[in-house]
Design a protein around this motif. Structure first.
Motif, mmCIF file in Angstrom:
data_model
loop_
_atom_site.group_PDB
_atom_site.id
_atom_site.type_symbol
_atom_site.label_atom_id
_atom_site.label_comp_id
_atom_site.label_asym_id
_atom_site.label_seq_id
_atom_site.Cartn_x
_atom_site.Cartn_y
_atom_site.Cartn_z
ATOM 1 N N PRO A 205 1.435 7.580 -8.977
ATOM 2 C CA PRO A 205 1.319 6.596 -7.998
ATOM 3 C C PRO A 205 2.607 5.315 -8.061
ATOM 4 C CG PRO A 205 -0.712 6.439 -9.336
ATOM 5 C CD PRO A 205 0.134 7.396 -9.889
ATOM 6 N N ARG A 222 6.012 -1.125 -2.266
ATOM 7 C CA ARG A 222 5.673 -0.130 -2.922
ATOM 8 C C ARG A 222 7.088 0.560 -3.408
ATOM 9 N NH1 ARG A 222 0.616 2.892 0.280
ATOM 10 N NH2 ARG A 222 -0.452 0.866 0.921
ATOM 11 N N GLU A 224 8.285 3.718 -4.905
ATOM 12 C CA GLU A 224 8.226 5.395 -5.311
ATOM 13 C C GLU A 224 9.111 6.136 -4.910
ATOM 14 O OE1 GLU A 224 4.781 6.494 -2.816
ATOM 15 O OE2 GLU A 224 5.131 5.227 -1.235
ATOM 16 N N ASP A 256 -3.713 6.005 -11.641
ATOM 17 C CA ASP A 256 -4.263 6.301 -10.590
ATOM 18 C C ASP A 256 -6.010 5.767 -10.913
ATOM 19 O OD1 ASP A 256 -5.061 8.677 -12.242
ATOM 20 O OD2 ASP A 256 -4.427 9.834 -10.738
ATOM 21 N N GLU A 260 -8.665 4.529 -8.146
ATOM 22 C CA GLU A 260 -9.512 5.553 -7.537
ATOM 23 C C GLU A 260 -10.911 5.434 -8.219
ATOM 24 O OE1 GLU A 260 -7.658 9.383 -8.564
ATOM 25 O OE2 GLU A 260 -6.066 9.272 -6.982
ATOM 26 N N PHE A 271 -5.869 3.115 -0.916
ATOM 27 C CA PHE A 271 -4.687 2.441 -1.715
ATOM 28 C C PHE A 271 -4.302 1.152 -1.258
ATOM 29 C CE2 PHE A 271 -0.412 2.259 -3.587
ATOM 30 C CZ PHE A 271 -0.780 2.028 -4.755
#
Length: 313
Positions: A205, A222, A224, A256, A260, A271
């Motif tokens: 993630p 974010r 990533e 995660d 989750e 998310f």
């Protein structure tokens, strides 16, 4: 005898012959003896069964005692392993940058781990990984990878290059040599002199960078790069991205299992909703995040390891 009285004739054949009666009596006596012998055998068998049952009961009691001793020893060894895993996690940093973390395994031994270490005077590595599954195997692989990163024990690898580090880890830990276990990771290098944060990820993630004054709503970025989990395919090259951080920025590395969970209605927590919570005033308080996730999950343990590493620049 008068003429009116009937005459009854006695048939000698109708009365049992003495030899037939004797034979019947002999057979009856034999049957009685047979039944007496059978009764004695049954009595002996019953006594033996009682004695054997007591012996079996003693054996079962001894086996249960040994089983309990073995279980206690295994529980102690698992507790020691869990204690060791916690002991290798980094001490919080006070500055340059400051760090704090929270790890709540879903079982005694999980596959999450993280760390940070000085590469040189100007660079610090930050990373969080998640091995698939739980238990001893996942924990051992997690500890091994953390120790490799912390000791920079990857030959011909520049640990200031996150992409090169992930590619080297991928080649060093193929899943066919790790009992078919793979792992995901987010790895970054912070350069103090420039504020540049270079990062790469493998099936993990995104980390969340929060920008804004403490106690106020923050901008959430974010971080990533994509990339598949480590150990799944050989020869994978992982790309890097970068972000220039500013004083006061907060970076959250996570697994995660941190987000989750099922909401009360059965829907998985999006998310985006998790990121919105982090960006709210004081949403980056690690204990507050854990309390919120637990409130959504309900009673009982979380379904996966909860891991958060917070870095304050």
């Amino acid at each position: 005898m008068t003429p009116s009285e009937p005459v009854v004739a006695l048939d000698p054949a109708a009365a049992p012959a003495p030899e037939n009666l004797r034979q019947a009596l002999d057979e009856a006596r034999a049957e009685i003896e047979r039944l007496k012998a059978e009764n004695e055998d049954l009595s002996l068998l019953y006594s033996a069964t009682i004695d054997h049952g007591e012996a079996v009961e003693d054996q079962l009691s001894e086996a249960n005692t040994l089983l309990q001793q073995t279980q206690n020893r295994l529980n102690q060894e698992i507790a020691e392993a869990a204690s060791y895993i916690m002991s290798i996690l980094p001490e919080p940093r006070d500055a340059g940058p400051a760090t704090e973390w929270l790890l709540i395994p879903s079982t005694e031994l999980g596959g999450d781990s993280f760390g940070h270490h000085e590469i040189d005077d100007d660079h610090i590595a930050l990373y969080l990984l998640d091995v698939c599954g739980h238990g001893v195997g996942a924990a051992l692989l997690s500890v091994t990878v953390i120790n490799v990163l912390r000791s920079t024990a990857l030959a011909n690898t520049d640990f200031r290059d996150p992409g090169a580090v992930l590619s080297a880890l991928n080649d060093a830990f193929p899943m066919e040599r790790q009992n078919n276990m793979y792992f995901t990771i987010w790895y970054a290098v912070y350069e103090r002199s420039t504020g540049n944060l270079v990062y790469s990820s493998a099936g993990h993630p995104p980390s969340i960078l929060l920008r804004g004054a403490a106690g106020e709503p923050a901008e959430a970025h974010r971080l990533e790069t994509g990339g598949i989990a480590l150990g799944t395919f050989p020869g994978v090259k992982y790309r890097c991205s970068s972000f220039t951080v500013e004083p006061g920025d907060r970076l959250l590395l996570l697994s995660d299992g941190t987000f989750e969970v099922e909401k009360p209605g059965g829907e998985m927590l999006p998310f985006s909703e998790f990121v919105d919570f982090l960006a709210a005033p004081n949403g980056d308080d690690l204990k507050a995040v854990l309390a919120w996730i637990k409130s959504l999950n309900g009673a009982g343990p979380l379904p996966d390891d909860f891991s958060l590493l917070k870095v304050v620049f």
